[in-house]
Design a protein around this motif. Structure first.
Motif, short mmCIF file in Angstrom:
data_model
loop_
_atom_site.label_atom_id
_atom_site.label_comp_id
_atom_site.label_asym_id
_atom_site.label_seq_id
_atom_site.Cartn_x
_atom_site.Cartn_y
_atom_site.Cartn_z
N ARG A 33 0.88 -1.22 -0.04
CA ARG A 33 -0.05 -0.01 0.13
C ARG A 33 0.81 1.09 0.14
O ARG A 33 0.15 2.41 -0.02
N GLY A 34 2.15 1.21 0.14
CA GLY A 34 2.93 2.38 0.26
C GLY A 34 2.78 3.19 1.62
O GLY A 34 3.32 4.26 1.58
N GLU A 35 2.59 2.07 2.51
CA GLU A 35 2.09 3.05 3.85
C GLU A 35 3.44 3.02 4.84
O GLU A 35 3.77 3.91 5.73
N PHE A 36 4.22 1.93 4.71
CA PHE A 36 5.46 1.84 5.41
C PHE A 36 6.49 0.88 4.83
O PHE A 36 6.01 0.03 4.02
N ALA A 37 7.75 0.93 5.28
CA ALA A 37 8.85 -0.15 4.70
C ALA A 37 9.55 -0.67 5.92
O ALA A 37 10.07 0.08 6.65
N THR A 38 9.26 -1.89 6.01
CA THR A 38 9.99 -2.53 7.30
C THR A 38 10.93 -3.55 6.72
O THR A 38 10.77 -4.44 5.94
N TYR A 39 12.31 -3.35 7.24
CA TYR A 39 13.30 -4.24 6.85
C TYR A 39 13.84 -5.31 8.12
O TYR A 39 13.98 -4.58 9.40
N CYS A 40 14.20 -6.49 7.82
CA CYS A 40 14.89 -7.09 8.70
C CYS A 40 16.39 -6.99 8.65
O CYS A 40 16.75 -6.94 7.44
N VAL A 41 17.04 -6.69 9.66
CA VAL A 41 18.47 -6.41 9.77
C VAL A 41 19.03 -7.60 9.79
O VAL A 41 19.09 -8.03 10.75
N THR A 42 20.06 -7.70 8.75
CA THR A 42 21.00 -9.18 9.15
C THR A 42 22.40 -8.80 9.01
O THR A 42 22.77 -7.87 8.41
N ASP A 43 23.22 -9.74 9.58
CA ASP A 43 24.51 -9.84 9.10
C ASP A 43 24.72 -10.20 7.47
O ASP A 43 24.22 -11.17 7.18
N GLU A 44 25.40 -9.41 6.89
CA GLU A 44 25.78 -9.76 5.50
C GLU A 44 26.23 -11.08 4.95
O GLU A 44 25.91 -11.53 4.19
N SER A 45 27.23 -11.18 5.80
CA SER A 45 27.88 -12.67 5.58
C SER A 45 27.12 -13.76 5.93
O SER A 45 26.99 -14.90 5.31
N SER A 46 26.54 -13.80 7.02
CA SER A 46 25.93 -14.98 7.68
C SER A 46 24.51 -15.10 7.71
O SER A 46 23.85 -16.31 7.68
N GLY A 47 24.07 -13.91 7.35
CA GLY A 47 22.60 -13.88 7.23
C GLY A 47 21.66 -13.85 8.67
O GLY A 47 20.42 -14.07 8.62
N GLU A 48 22.52 -13.79 9.90
CA GLU A 48 21.90 -13.93 10.97
C GLU A 48 20.93 -12.53 11.29
O GLU A 48 21.44 -11.72 10.89
#
Length: 190
Positions: A66-81
């Motif tokens: 809907r373009g109401e918000f943008a939520t991101y999961c923050v991960t370790d770039e190498s491990s994916g944790e």
């Protein structure tokens, strides 16, 4: 300039910000039920079990669409944790303004994750999305969040009285410390 919230991987500082997925229920539940998180944040509706987290993930996907918000999961770039969360919400398209929020899991605290994730989403919101202003609010007394905001170039603007829920309550309010950064402001302090 057309303003859009289109999910994209954001990378930098050893982090990858990606859209939350259905298989992220466990780390998301740990994050939003962590005692330190709950000390400073109260959701509009309780998020205490996997079913509530699954609904939260569904609503986040709907918010993107809907373009109401943008939520991101923050991960370790190498491990994916999974390390935490950062997201834009309360997007006001006519004013090209949004509010940003973030949290980190206990094992990721003290490593600069929140600040780096905040800087990544802030740059994206200005350079790609086309926002003019991003606001950041935290409970008065949350000194760690205040330092993260200031290091990322979010200037303190004042106190909003009774602007957020008290910890663990939806019938009492506390003051919010407001910061903001404009697209024309300088970036983060090193």
């Amino acid at each position: 300039m057309e303003l859009l919230l289109i999910p994209a991987d954001l990378r930098g500082h050893g982090l990858r910000l990606r859209v939350w997925r259905d298989d992220d229920v466990e780390p998301l539940l740990r994050g939003v039920t962590d005692p330190e998180y709950l000390r400073w944040n109260t959701h509009n509706a309780p998020v205490e079990d996997e079913a509530a987290v699954a609904e939260l993930l569904r609503l986040r996907a709907l918010g993107w669409a809907r373009g109401e918000f943008a939520t991101y999961c923050v991960t370790d770039e190498s491990s994916g944790e999974v390390l935490g969360h950062v997201g834009l919400n309360s997007v006001d398209w006519p004013l090209r303004c949004a509010r940003v929020g973030y949290w980190t899991l206990p094992e990721a605290r003290g490593r600069g994750v929140a600040g780096h994730a905040l800087e990544l989403i802030t740059r994206w919101s200005f350079e790609t999305v086309g926002l003019h202003r991003v606001e950041l609010g935290h409970a008065v007394g949350h000194h760690v969040s205040c330092r993260v905001a200031e290091r990322c170039g979010y200037r303190a603007e004042g106190t909003l009285r009774g602007a957020m829920f008290e910890a663990g309550r939806r019938d009492a309010f506390r003051d919010l410390h407001l910061h903001a950064r404009l697209a024309t402001d300088g970036g983060a302090r090193e």
